[in-house]
Design a protein around this motif. Structure first.
Motif, PDB file in Angstrom:
ATOM      1  N   ILE A  62      44.973  41.470  27.696  1.00  0.00           N
ATOM      2  CA  ILE A  62      45.583  41.438  29.224  1.00  0.00           C
ATOM      3  C   ILE A  62      45.016  42.550  29.611  1.00  0.00           C
ATOM      4  N   MET A  63      44.339  42.416  30.905  1.00  0.00           N
ATOM      5  CA  MET A  63      44.021  43.549  31.798  1.00  0.00           C
ATOM      6  C   MET A  63      44.899  43.878  33.047  1.00  0.00           C
ATOM      7  N   THR A  64      44.887  44.887  33.143  1.00  0.00           N
ATOM      8  CA  THR A  64      45.629  45.253  34.625  1.00  0.00           C
ATOM      9  C   THR A  64      44.921  46.182  35.522  1.00  0.00           C
ATOM     10  N   TYR A  65      44.493  45.756  36.929  1.00  0.00           N
ATOM     11  CA  TYR A  65      43.327  46.693  37.413  1.00  0.00           C
ATOM     12  C   TYR A  65      43.997  46.661  39.130  1.00  0.00           C
ATOM     13  N   ASN A  66      43.971  47.799  39.583  1.00  0.00           N
ATOM     14  CA  ASN A  66      44.130  48.057  40.946  1.00  0.00           C
ATOM     15  C   ASN A  66      42.582  48.182  41.563  1.00  0.00           C
ATOM     16  N   ILE A  67      42.346  47.103  42.520  1.00  0.00           N
ATOM     17  CA  ILE A  67      40.995  46.922  42.549  1.00  0.00           C
ATOM     18  C   ILE A  67      40.771  47.543  44.106  1.00  0.00           C
ATOM     19  N   HIS A  68      41.719  48.370  44.722  1.00  0.00           N
ATOM     20  CA  HIS A  68      41.322  49.002  45.978  1.00  0.00           C
ATOM     21  C   HIS A  68      40.516  48.167  47.022  1.00  0.00           C
ATOM     22  N   HIS A  69      41.184  46.785  47.188  1.00  0.00           N
ATOM     23  CA  HIS A  69      40.319  45.942  48.032  1.00  0.00           C
ATOM     24  C   HIS A  69      38.941  45.608  47.996  1.00  0.00           C
ATOM     25  N   CYS A  70      38.670  45.869  46.725  1.00  0.00           N
ATOM     26  CA  CYS A  70      37.119  45.667  46.206  1.00  0.00           C
ATOM     27  C   CYS A  70      36.231  46.768  47.057  1.00  0.00           C
ATOM     28  N   GLN A 108      45.960  44.386  41.645  1.00  0.00           N
ATOM     29  CA  GLN A 108      46.704  44.871  42.876  1.00  0.00           C
ATOM     30  C   GLN A 108      45.615  45.202  43.870  1.00  0.00           C
ATOM     31  N   GLU A 109      46.305  45.415  45.089  1.00  0.00           N
ATOM     32  CA  GLU A 109      45.499  45.555  46.359  1.00  0.00           C
ATOM     33  C   GLU A 109      44.544  44.659  46.637  1.00  0.00           C
ATOM     34  N   LYS A 148      51.195  37.258  48.143  1.00  0.00           N
ATOM     35  CA  LYS A 148      51.328  38.128  49.427  1.00  0.00           C
ATOM     36  C   LYS A 148      52.283  38.927  49.883  1.00  0.00           C
ATOM     37  N   ALA A 149      52.269  40.183  49.774  1.00  0.00           N
ATOM     38  CA  ALA A 149      53.224  41.239  50.026  1.00  0.00           C
ATOM     39  C   ALA A 149      53.343  41.459  51.442  1.00  0.00           C
ATOM     40  N   ILE A 150      52.274  41.531  52.183  1.00  0.00           N
ATOM     41  CA  ILE A 150      52.159  41.877  53.708  1.00  0.00           C
ATOM     42  C   ILE A 150      51.146  40.997  54.328  1.00  0.00           C
ATOM     43  N   ASP A 151      51.454  40.692  55.661  1.00  0.00           N
ATOM     44  CA  ASP A 151      50.219  40.468  56.554  1.00  0.00           C
ATOM     45  C   ASP A 151      49.482  41.607  57.057  1.00  0.00           C
ATOM     46  N   HIS A 152      47.853  41.604  56.896  1.00  0.00           N
ATOM     47  CA  HIS A 152      47.282  42.788  56.974  1.00  0.00           C
ATOM     48  C   HIS A 152      45.708  42.256  57.721  1.00  0.00           C
ATOM     49  N   ASP A 153      45.565  42.889  58.743  1.00  0.00           N
ATOM     50  CA  ASP A 153      44.216  42.712  59.371  1.00  0.00           C
ATOM     51  C   ASP A 153      43.684  41.235  59.501  1.00  0.00           C
ATOM     52  N   GLY A 154      44.477  40.413  60.039  1.00  0.00           N
ATOM     53  CA  GLY A 154      44.402  39.194  60.090  1.00  0.00           C
ATOM     54  C   GLY A 154      44.333  38.140  58.844  1.00  0.00           C
ATOM     55  N   GLY A 155      44.588  38.871  57.726  1.00  0.00           N
ATOM     56  CA  GLY A 155      44.904  38.196  56.686  1.00  0.00           C
ATOM     57  C   GLY A 155      46.179  38.686  55.764  1.00  0.00           C
ATOM     58  N   GLY A 156      46.134  38.427  54.328  1.00  0.00           N
ATOM     59  CA  GLY A 156      46.851  38.835  53.542  1.00  0.00           C
ATOM     60  C   GLY A 156      46.463  39.929  52.621  1.00  0.00           C
ATOM     61  N   TYR A 157      47.578  40.758  52.183  1.00  0.00           N
ATOM     62  CA  TYR A 157      47.331  41.703  51.035  1.00  0.00           C
ATOM     63  C   TYR A 157      48.477  41.856  50.126  1.00  0.00           C
ATOM     64  N   GLY A 158      48.243  41.871  48.995  1.00  0.00           N
ATOM     65  CA  GLY A 158      49.289  41.982  47.774  1.00  0.00           C
ATOM     66  C   GLY A 158      48.544  41.907  46.375  1.00  0.00           C
ATOM     67  N   VAL A 159      49.092  41.207  45.573  1.00  0.00           N
ATOM     68  CA  VAL A 159      48.825  41.058  44.123  1.00  0.00           C
ATOM     69  C   VAL A 159      48.099  39.833  43.877  1.00  0.00           C
TER      70      VAL A 159
END
Length: 262
Positions: free
Chosen positions: A28-36, A67-68, A97-108
């Motif tokens: 298993i890997m967990t990785y907060n990717i900071h929206h790449c 995440q992100e 999706k956690a939230i709407d963001h900048d015309g799209g979605g942002y979440g995990v």
């Protein structure tokens, strides 16, 4: 001749036993990717999905909690990062999706080598501070090898308010308690092991490490907030847990845990 046959039989038996044990090892890997968006490219906003995919592929995990994640946002060029990472790693994907963001979605998001079943996204409470950014848990049922089944969940808990994190941890405990099969949780919990919210989770969960490597900041890390843990599991045994030293792709270091499921 008989002696040689006995030796050969023993070797084959050892090989078969090893394969059987390895077949029940879950990585298993967990990785907060900071929206790449690599930290060194934060001013230009450059997106480097390939860098994240390379890190994932280098460890060949069975499951990844991300995440992100941006999906179709303008800041990321309108791409579906969950789908692209799935394609580049040869895995199945589910975006929560956690939230709407900048015309799209942002979440995990969840990536999996196994088909994702009964997927759902559950919003976490924030009554202690209603102005907090919405947070979610993305979940999927995994039918693992040899008939084993479990729930894999990915989350990203509140970053700024300890009271909100506490109630989110309590809610996650309730969600996990409602399942009868093993429940694996991975993500950026935004809390250190000594925090109240982490200790709330420990009332139900078993961590993949007790002396965990630091995950943030990527250069000279000094704390761990990215975790892998499970509950409702009696046959889980940690084989290995490590932090991957990959400072370029994100502002978090990824964590990988290998678990033997008996």
């Amino acid at each position: 001749m008989k002696s040689s046959l006995k030796i050969l039989s023993a070797l084959l038996l050892c090989a078969c036993s090893y394969k059987a044990a390895a077949g029940d090892t879950l990585r298993i890997m967990t990785y907060n990717i900071h929206h790449c968006n690599p930290p060194t490219k934060s001013k230009t906003g450059e997106i480097d999905v390939d860098a994240i995919a390379r890190v994932i592929n280098s460890r060949q995990p069975d499951l990844v909690a991300l995440q992100e994640v941006d999906v179709n946002t303008k800041r990321s060029g309108g791409i579906d990062q969950a789908a692209q990472l799935a394609a580049k790693t040869g895995m199945h994907a589910y975006f929560g999706k956690a939230i709407d963001h900048d015309g799209g979605g942002y979440g995990v998001a969840i990536l999996s080598k196994f088909p994702l079943r009964d997927t759902q996204t559950i919003h976490l409470p924030e009554t202690a501070n209603p102005g907090s950014e919405d947070r979610v848990v993305a979940m999927a049922r995994i039918n693992f090898r040899n008939g084993k089944k479990f729930i894999f969940a990915c989350t990203h808990m509140d970053v700024s308010n300890a009271a909100v994190r506490d109630e989110q941890a309590s809610e996650i405990n309730k969600i996990a308690a409602a399942t009868r099969i093993p429940f694996i949780l991975a993500g950026d919990l935004n809390c250190k092991p000594e925090s109240d919210s982490y200790q709330i989770l420990m009332k139900k969960f078993t961590p993949s490490c007790t002396d965990c490597g630091f995950t943030i900041p990527v250069n000279n890390p000094n704390r761990v907030i990215d975790h892998i843990m499970w509950t409702n599991a009696t046959g889980f045994k940690v084989q290995r847990s490590e932090v991957i030293n990959e400072p370029y792709p994100s502002d978090h270091l990824p964590v990988v845990a290998e678990i033997v499921i008996k």
